[in-house]
Design a protein around this motif. Structure first.
Motif, PDB file in Angstrom:
ATOM      1  N   ILE A 284       0.845  -1.203   0.000  1.00  0.00           N
ATOM      2  CA  ILE A 284       0.000   0.000   0.000  1.00  0.00           C
ATOM      3  C   ILE A 284       0.875   1.246   0.000  1.00  0.00           C
ATOM      4  O   ILE A 284       0.575   2.237  -0.693  1.00  0.00           O
ATOM      5  CB  ILE A 284      -0.946  -0.007   1.210  1.00  0.00           C
ATOM      6  CG1 ILE A 284      -1.907  -1.193   1.129  1.00  0.00           C
ATOM      7  CG2 ILE A 284      -1.737   1.301   1.280  1.00  0.00           C
ATOM      8  CD1 ILE A 284      -2.872  -1.296   2.289  1.00  0.00           C
ATOM      9  N   ALA A 285       1.948   1.233   0.761  1.00  0.00           N
ATOM     10  CA  ALA A 285       2.849   2.381   0.792  1.00  0.00           C
ATOM     11  C   ALA A 285       3.429   2.658  -0.589  1.00  0.00           C
ATOM     12  O   ALA A 285       3.583   3.823  -0.996  1.00  0.00           O
ATOM     13  CB  ALA A 285       3.971   2.140   1.798  1.00  0.00           C
ATOM     14  N   ILE A 286       3.739   1.594  -1.328  1.00  0.00           N
ATOM     15  CA  ILE A 286       4.245   1.758  -2.695  1.00  0.00           C
ATOM     16  C   ILE A 286       3.181   2.389  -3.580  1.00  0.00           C
ATOM     17  O   ILE A 286       3.442   3.315  -4.354  1.00  0.00           O
ATOM     18  CB  ILE A 286       4.696   0.400  -3.263  1.00  0.00           C
ATOM     19  CG1 ILE A 286       5.929  -0.098  -2.515  1.00  0.00           C
ATOM     20  CG2 ILE A 286       5.002   0.514  -4.764  1.00  0.00           C
ATOM     21  CD1 ILE A 286       6.328  -1.507  -2.874  1.00  0.00           C
ATOM     22  N   TYR A 287       1.939   1.894  -3.465  1.00  0.00           N
ATOM     23  CA  TYR A 287       0.844   2.466  -4.250  1.00  0.00           C
ATOM     24  C   TYR A 287       0.727   3.970  -3.991  1.00  0.00           C
ATOM     25  O   TYR A 287       0.581   4.770  -4.920  1.00  0.00           O
ATOM     26  CB  TYR A 287      -0.483   1.798  -3.881  1.00  0.00           C
ATOM     27  CG  TYR A 287      -0.678   0.393  -4.408  1.00  0.00           C
ATOM     28  CD1 TYR A 287       0.041  -0.080  -5.497  1.00  0.00           C
ATOM     29  CD2 TYR A 287      -1.601  -0.462  -3.810  1.00  0.00           C
ATOM     30  CE1 TYR A 287      -0.148  -1.368  -5.972  1.00  0.00           C
ATOM     31  CE2 TYR A 287      -1.802  -1.745  -4.276  1.00  0.00           C
ATOM     32  CZ  TYR A 287      -1.074  -2.200  -5.359  1.00  0.00           C
ATOM     33  OH  TYR A 287      -1.258  -3.452  -5.824  1.00  0.00           O
ATOM     34  N   LEU A 288       0.751   4.354  -2.714  1.00  0.00           N
ATOM     35  CA  LEU A 288       0.563   5.758  -2.358  1.00  0.00           C
ATOM     36  C   LEU A 288       1.705   6.625  -2.879  1.00  0.00           C
ATOM     37  O   LEU A 288       1.481   7.765  -3.311  1.00  0.00           O
ATOM     38  CB  LEU A 288       0.440   5.902  -0.841  1.00  0.00           C
ATOM     39  CG  LEU A 288      -0.811   5.245  -0.218  1.00  0.00           C
ATOM     40  CD1 LEU A 288      -0.791   5.390   1.301  1.00  0.00           C
ATOM     41  CD2 LEU A 288      -2.080   5.851  -0.798  1.00  0.00           C
ATOM     42  N   SER A 289       2.931   6.101  -2.844  1.00  0.00           N
ATOM     43  CA  SER A 289       4.056   6.887  -3.359  1.00  0.00           C
ATOM     44  C   SER A 289       3.947   7.096  -4.860  1.00  0.00           C
ATOM     45  O   SER A 289       4.429   8.105  -5.395  1.00  0.00           O
ATOM     46  CB  SER A 289       5.377   6.186  -3.028  1.00  0.00           C
ATOM     47  OG  SER A 289       5.512   4.973  -3.761  1.00  0.00           O
ATOM     48  N   MET A 290       3.275   6.164  -5.560  1.00  0.00           N
ATOM     49  CA  MET A 290       3.119   6.278  -7.004  1.00  0.00           C
ATOM     50  C   MET A 290       2.008   7.248  -7.397  1.00  0.00           C
ATOM     51  O   MET A 290       1.889   7.611  -8.571  1.00  0.00           O
ATOM     52  CB  MET A 290       2.852   4.891  -7.616  1.00  0.00           C
ATOM     53  CG  MET A 290       4.021   3.918  -7.481  1.00  0.00           C
ATOM     54  SD  MET A 290       3.600   2.226  -7.975  1.00  0.00           S
ATOM     55  CE  MET A 290       3.214   2.445  -9.705  1.00  0.00           C
ATOM     56  N   LEU A 291       1.198   7.684  -6.439  1.00  0.00           N
ATOM     57  CA  LEU A 291       0.146   8.647  -6.758  1.00  0.00           C
ATOM     58  C   LEU A 291       0.724   9.996  -7.183  1.00  0.00           C
ATOM     59  O   LEU A 291       0.126  10.702  -8.002  1.00  0.00           O
ATOM     60  CB  LEU A 291      -0.759   8.867  -5.537  1.00  0.00           C
ATOM     61  CG  LEU A 291      -1.875   7.878  -5.278  1.00  0.00           C
ATOM     62  CD1 LEU A 291      -2.589   8.230  -3.996  1.00  0.00           C
ATOM     63  CD2 LEU A 291      -2.852   7.843  -6.448  1.00  0.00           C
ATOM     64  N   MET A 292       1.862  10.360  -6.589  1.00  0.00           N
ATOM     65  CA  MET A 292       2.491  11.664  -6.859  1.00  0.00           C
ATOM     66  C   MET A 292       1.528  12.806  -6.504  1.00  0.00           C
ATOM     67  O   MET A 292       1.450  13.826  -7.191  1.00  0.00           O
ATOM     68  CB  MET A 292       2.935  11.764  -8.322  1.00  0.00           C
ATOM     69  CG  MET A 292       3.914  10.674  -8.754  1.00  0.00           C
ATOM     70  SD  MET A 292       5.443  10.690  -7.805  1.00  0.00           S
ATOM     71  CE  MET A 292       6.179  12.208  -8.403  1.00  0.00           C
TER      72      MET A 292
END
Length: 320
Positions: A284-292
């Motif tokens: 989930i942390a990876i997903y959120l970082s990819m939101l930009m």
């Protein structure tokens, strides 16, 4: 003794499995070693590169040639290839100029499959939809026995209820659609005990069996059952879930994320809520970082703590 054609086909089938000594092949085929050598030569004349090695551990094996000769497949292999090619064709490979080749290969297989195998392949293909491809971190695979998929697909085709066992609970469901997404399988079904629509992870089902009770089709929960599954998985289908406030309009967030990542709800013209999930907080942390985009984690507390740890590590890496 079998006819020459039947015997040569049997020889080819054996050689496609592994290497054999001449004596082993002669005994398996019930012929003399002289007849075996003649059959080996027949295969070579047909374009099959049969290699021979001498010595105590020598024998015959099928090698690579200059062109692609026909293959012999047993029933399970033929069904597996037909299903794999069909799912690749349905799911878009992302490889240029390959779709036409997949279509031709599938047509050739379907043309020669025996009727009982065609029925099995057709039932599973017609019962299955493929979810969207995703990028980034992928959850661990959740393989499902082919026999389980066959039972479910048959029940969907026949409009018959299923008895599905999860943990210690057996539930009767009306099956409507199989969804293949990210190497996982989900069953869209109406739970007759809970009186609710479900997106059941097929890998979680200990057993499934047809209840043989026919049902009248209900109005579906969504015109797009793939979208229904993605929403259900995002909200309830993972080991961990998160609720995040994104400081951007809902339409901006939706345009940024893959629909498989989560469900977006508008709050106002400047913010929205993202409900997402995964099998690990790290994902989930990876997903959120990819939101930009700027965001605030509303929960769970474990995710807040994990992101604080990441923030400290990133800050220390820059300060060093």
């Amino acid at each position: 003794m079998a006819s020459t054609t039947t015997r040569v086909l049997r020889l080819l089938s054996l050689l496609q499995d592994r290497s054999y000594t001449g004596r082993e092949l002669a005994e398996r085929l019930g012929v003399t070693e002289r007849t075996l050598r003649q059959d080996i030569q027949r295969l070579r004349e047909l374009g099959y590169p049969v290699h021979a090695t001498r010595g105590a551990v020598g024998g015959y094996q099928l090698g690579q040639g200059a062109k692609m000769p026909p293959l012999l497949l047993d029933d399970d292999e033929a069904v597996a290839v037909a299903l794999a090619v069909g799912l690749a064709e349905d799911g878009s490979t992302g490889i240029a100029d390959i779709d036409a080749s997949l279509t031709r290969a599938l047509a050739k297989l379907q043309q020669i499959l025996p009727k009982h195998l065609q029925r099995k392949v057709t039932a599973l293909r017609s019962a299955t939809a493929v979810g969207p491809a995703t990028v980034g971190s992928r959850e661990p695979d959740a393989p499902v026995p082919a026999a389980t998929l066959t039972v479910v697909a048959g029940a969907i085709r026949d409009g018959a209820t299923l008895l599905a066992t999860r943990a210690d609970t057996e539930t009767e469901v009306e099956p409507y659609r199989l969804i293949s997404w990210r190497r996982r399988w989900f069953l869209v079904a109406y739970d007759l005990d809970a009186h609710a629509w479900r997106a059941l992870p097929v890998a979680d089902l200990i057993s499934v069996r047809s209840a043989s009770r026919r049902f009248a089709a209900r109005s579906l929960p969504d015109d797009d059952l793939v979208a229904f599954v993605l929403r259900e998985v995002a909200q309830t289908g993972w080991k961990v879930h998160a609720r995040v406030t994104v400081l951007a309009p809902a339409e901006t967030v939706i345009a940024r994320i893959n629909p498989a990542v989560g469900v977006v709800e508008a709050v106002d013209s400047h913010s929205s809520i993202l409900v997402t999930g995964a099998d690990a907080l790290e994902t989930i942390a990876i997903y959120l970082s990819m939101l930009m985009m700027d965001f605030r984690v509303d929960g769970p507390p474990e995710l807040v703590a994990h992101i604080r740890t990441l923030a400290r590590r990133y800050t220390e890496a820059l300060d060093g």
